[in-house]
Design a protein around this motif. Structure first.
Motif, PDB file in Angstrom:
ATOM      1  N   ARG A  74      72.944  47.944  47.962  1.00 31.77           N
ATOM      2  CA  ARG A  74      71.695  48.834  47.142  1.00 31.77           C
ATOM      3  C   ARG A  74      71.359  48.102  46.115  1.00 31.77           C
ATOM      4  O   ARG A  74      72.202  47.556  45.396  1.00 31.77           O
ATOM      5  N   ALA A  75      70.033  48.062  45.523  1.00 31.64           N
ATOM      6  CA  ALA A  75      69.719  47.319  44.431  1.00 31.64           C
ATOM      7  C   ALA A  75      68.376  47.919  43.686  1.00 31.64           C
ATOM      8  O   ALA A  75      67.903  48.840  44.313  1.00 31.64           O
ATOM      9  N   GLU A  76      68.307  47.577  42.373  1.00 26.78           N
ATOM     10  CA  GLU A  76      67.112  47.779  41.761  1.00 26.78           C
ATOM     11  C   GLU A  76      66.359  46.553  41.428  1.00 26.78           C
ATOM     12  O   GLU A  76      66.608  45.644  41.340  1.00 26.78           O
ATOM     13  N   ILE A  77      65.000  46.899  41.782  1.00 27.84           N
ATOM     14  CA  ILE A  77      63.899  45.910  41.479  1.00 27.84           C
ATOM     15  C   ILE A  77      63.567  45.663  40.066  1.00 27.84           C
ATOM     16  O   ILE A  77      63.287  46.963  39.303  1.00 27.84           O
ATOM     17  N   THR A  78      63.894  44.618  39.634  1.00 25.31           N
ATOM     18  CA  THR A  78      63.947  44.545  38.077  1.00 25.31           C
ATOM     19  C   THR A  78      62.276  43.631  37.677  1.00 25.31           C
ATOM     20  O   THR A  78      62.181  43.747  36.485  1.00 25.31           O
ATOM     21  N   PHE A  79      61.770  43.421  38.470  1.00 20.84           N
ATOM     22  CA  PHE A  79      60.873  42.408  38.359  1.00 20.84           C
ATOM     23  C   PHE A  79      59.260  42.376  39.022  1.00 20.84           C
ATOM     24  O   PHE A  79      59.842  42.790  40.528  1.00 20.84           O
ATOM     25  N   GLY A  80      58.171  42.342  38.693  1.00 20.35           N
ATOM     26  CA  GLY A  80      57.044  42.520  39.881  1.00 20.35           C
ATOM     27  C   GLY A  80      56.420  43.845  39.888  1.00 20.35           C
ATOM     28  O   GLY A  80      56.824  44.872  39.011  1.00 20.35           O
ATOM     29  N   PRO A  81      55.510  43.956  40.868  1.00 19.44           N
ATOM     30  CA  PRO A  81      54.863  45.359  40.805  1.00 19.44           C
ATOM     31  C   PRO A  81      55.757  46.516  41.364  1.00 19.44           C
ATOM     32  O   PRO A  81      55.666  47.334  41.142  1.00 19.44           O
ATOM     33  N   PHE A  82      57.013  46.225  41.920  1.00 12.86           N
ATOM     34  CA  PHE A  82      58.011  47.081  42.485  1.00 12.86           C
ATOM     35  C   PHE A  82      58.978  47.556  41.250  1.00 12.86           C
ATOM     36  O   PHE A  82      60.055  48.030  41.832  1.00 12.86           O
ATOM     37  N   ALA A  83      58.921  46.994  40.294  1.00  8.83           N
ATOM     38  CA  ALA A  83      60.035  47.020  39.178  1.00  8.83           C
ATOM     39  C   ALA A  83      60.159  48.535  38.805  1.00  8.83           C
ATOM     40  O   ALA A  83      59.413  49.407  38.620  1.00  8.83           O
ATOM     41  N   GLY A  84      61.417  48.979  38.780  1.00  8.10           N
ATOM     42  CA  GLY A  84      62.035  50.321  38.853  1.00  8.10           C
ATOM     43  C   GLY A  84      62.269  50.861  39.928  1.00  8.10           C
ATOM     44  O   GLY A  84      63.029  51.954  39.847  1.00  8.10           O
ATOM     45  N   PHE A  85      61.868  50.479  41.136  1.00  6.48           N
ATOM     46  CA  PHE A  85      62.349  51.078  42.320  1.00  6.48           C
ATOM     47  C   PHE A  85      63.717  50.769  42.732  1.00  6.48           C
ATOM     48  O   PHE A  85      64.275  49.754  42.614  1.00  6.48           O
ATOM     49  N   THR A  86      64.404  51.614  43.429  1.00  2.00           N
ATOM     50  CA  THR A  86      65.797  51.244  44.259  1.00  2.00           C
ATOM     51  C   THR A  86      65.453  50.883  45.461  1.00  2.00           C
ATOM     52  O   THR A  86      64.724  51.616  46.335  1.00  2.00           O
ATOM     53  N   CYS A  87      65.903  50.153  46.081  1.00  2.78           N
ATOM     54  CA  CYS A  87      65.985  49.563  47.508  1.00  2.78           C
ATOM     55  C   CYS A  87      67.243  49.284  48.150  1.00  2.78           C
ATOM     56  O   CYS A  87      68.284  49.260  47.668  1.00  2.78           O
ATOM     57  N   LEU A  88      67.250  49.091  49.551  1.00  4.22           N
ATOM     58  CA  LEU A  88      68.374  48.681  50.298  1.00  4.22           C
ATOM     59  C   LEU A  88      68.021  47.324  50.890  1.00  4.22           C
ATOM     60  O   LEU A  88      66.980  47.229  51.375  1.00  4.22           O
ATOM     61  N   VAL A  89      68.824  46.494  50.713  1.00  2.00           N
ATOM     62  CA  VAL A  89      68.836  45.065  51.153  1.00  2.00           C
ATOM     63  C   VAL A  89      69.256  45.059  52.535  1.00  2.00           C
ATOM     64  O   VAL A  89      70.394  45.449  53.106  1.00  2.00           O
ATOM     65  N   VAL A  90      68.336  44.573  53.293  1.00  2.00           N
ATOM     66  CA  VAL A  90      68.538  44.504  54.729  1.00  2.00           C
ATOM     67  C   VAL A  90      69.039  43.024  55.079  1.00  2.00           C
ATOM     68  O   VAL A  90      69.939  43.127  56.192  1.00  2.00           O
ATOM     69  N   SER A  91      68.409  41.918  54.643  1.00  2.00           N
ATOM     70  CA  SER A  91      69.047  40.865  54.977  1.00  2.00           C
ATOM     71  C   SER A  91      68.650  39.707  53.663  1.00  2.00           C
ATOM     72  O   SER A  91      68.001  39.962  52.813  1.00  2.00           O
ATOM     73  N   VAL A  92      69.537  38.521  53.717  1.00  2.00           N
ATOM     74  CA  VAL A  92      69.225  37.853  52.724  1.00  2.00           C
ATOM     75  C   VAL A  92      69.087  36.431  53.093  1.00  2.00           C
ATOM     76  O   VAL A  92      69.719  36.036  54.342  1.00  2.00           O
ATOM     77  N   GLU A  93      68.182  35.643  52.677  1.00  2.00           N
ATOM     78  CA  GLU A  93      67.961  34.267  53.083  1.00  2.00           C
ATOM     79  C   GLU A  93      68.356  33.418  51.939  1.00  2.00           C
ATOM     80  O   GLU A  93      67.614  33.142  50.982  1.00  2.00           O
ATOM     81  N   TRP A  94      69.331  32.721  52.197  1.00  2.00           N
ATOM     82  CA  TRP A  94      70.024  31.587  51.426  1.00  2.00           C
ATOM     83  C   TRP A  94      69.278  30.402  51.323  1.00  2.00           C
ATOM     84  O   TRP A  94      69.500  29.649  52.269  1.00  2.00           O
ATOM     85  N   CYS A  95      68.623  29.959  50.151  1.00  2.00           N
ATOM     86  CA  CYS A  95      67.921  28.524  50.221  1.00  2.00           C
ATOM     87  C   CYS A  95      67.872  28.182  48.853  1.00  2.00           C
ATOM     88  O   CYS A  95      68.519  28.944  48.040  1.00  2.00           O
ATOM     89  N   ARG A  96      67.212  27.208  48.494  1.00  2.41           N
ATOM     90  CA  ARG A  96      66.764  26.810  47.040  1.00  2.41           C
ATOM     91  C   ARG A  96      66.394  27.857  46.273  1.00  2.41           C
ATOM     92  O   ARG A  96      66.966  28.027  45.298  1.00  2.41           O
ATOM     93  N   GLU A  97      65.536  28.842  46.856  1.00  3.07           N
ATOM     94  CA  GLU A  97      65.147  30.224  46.134  1.00  3.07           C
ATOM     95  C   GLU A  97      65.499  31.102  46.963  1.00  3.07           C
ATOM     96  O   GLU A  97      64.603  31.301  48.060  1.00  3.07           O
ATOM     97  N   ALA A  98      66.600  31.723  46.951  1.00  5.33           N
ATOM     98  CA  ALA A  98      67.025  32.771  47.690  1.00  5.33           C
ATOM     99  C   ALA A  98      65.953  34.043  47.888  1.00  5.33           C
ATOM    100  O   ALA A  98      65.446  34.407  46.814  1.00  5.33           O
TER     101      ALA A  98
END
Length: 215
Positions: A165-189
């Protein structure tokens, strides 16, 4: 004779359906005037940014229709480059697939007009049942990031994993809590997350991992 009657019935049914769809589109167009820049310019202090959830793949179409209706819209996008069969191919894609931002003076008619537009699914809502207002400063910073990409320079938590679980800290969804479904690891994750608000689910298929803070 039977075939002739069937064709007439089909034509009549099609005309009725088209007439209903045209009528609903005209009503939406009338209501959309309440969200136009003409109203925003008359009441600039009351204008706010809102986030529309739209059908994936239709982001550019919705942005175009909003601008044609004189509604201020911002659809964050990024450029991509691929090499296919020895040829360099370039294009653009939505930065946040399935979402665009619009600025208007909030009113029942304006919201009705926005929600009734083609390919619009919903308006992102807050936990109190109201529509989520995106702060002007968040939009400004987000725009500058898109124009001069530097997300890769932002600190990224390497310990993120599926199910966190994470808090979105940047962009138009800043302040929302979310559930991470998957992560794509690359130069810019990047991460795929889900936001749940008032019983509604808003999936974000691609958001920079640097925008998230683990809870």
């Amino acid at each position: 004779m039977m075939q002739h009657k069937t064709m007439i019935g089909t034509m009549i049914g099609s005309q009725v359906r088209d007439s209903f769809e045209d009528r609903m589109r005209r009503i939406a167009s009338v209501n959309l005037r309440a969200a136009s820049m003409a109203v925003t310019e008359m009441h600039p202090d009351s204008a706010r940014w809102f986030c529309l959830q739209v059908q994936k793949g239709r982001e550019f179409a919705v942005e175009k229709e909003m601008l044609e209706a004189n509604v201020e819209a911002f659809m964050p996008r990024e450029k991509w480059v691929q090499v296919r069969h020895g040829r360099k191919i370039e294009g653009e894609r939505p930065y946040l697939a399935g979402y665009i931002l619009v600025r208007c003076v909030p009113s029942p008619n304006a919201f009705h007009g926005l929600r009734r537009q083609r390919f619009v699914v919903d308006i992102v809502g807050g936990s109190d049942g109201r529509y989520h207002v995106v702060r002007d400063e968040d939009v400004s910073v987000f725009k500058s990031l898109i124009e001069k990409p530097n997300v890769s320079r932002m600190a990224t938590d390497k310990s993120f994993g599926d199910g966190d679980r994470a808090e979105i800290t940047f962009g138009p969804f800043a302040g929302f809590t979310c559930l991470v479904v998957s992560v794509e690891w690359c130069r810019e994750a990047w991460a795929s997350v889900v936001i749940e608000l008032s019983g509604k689910v808003f999936p974000i298929s691609r958001i920079p991992l640097a925008f998230l803070k683990k809870l």
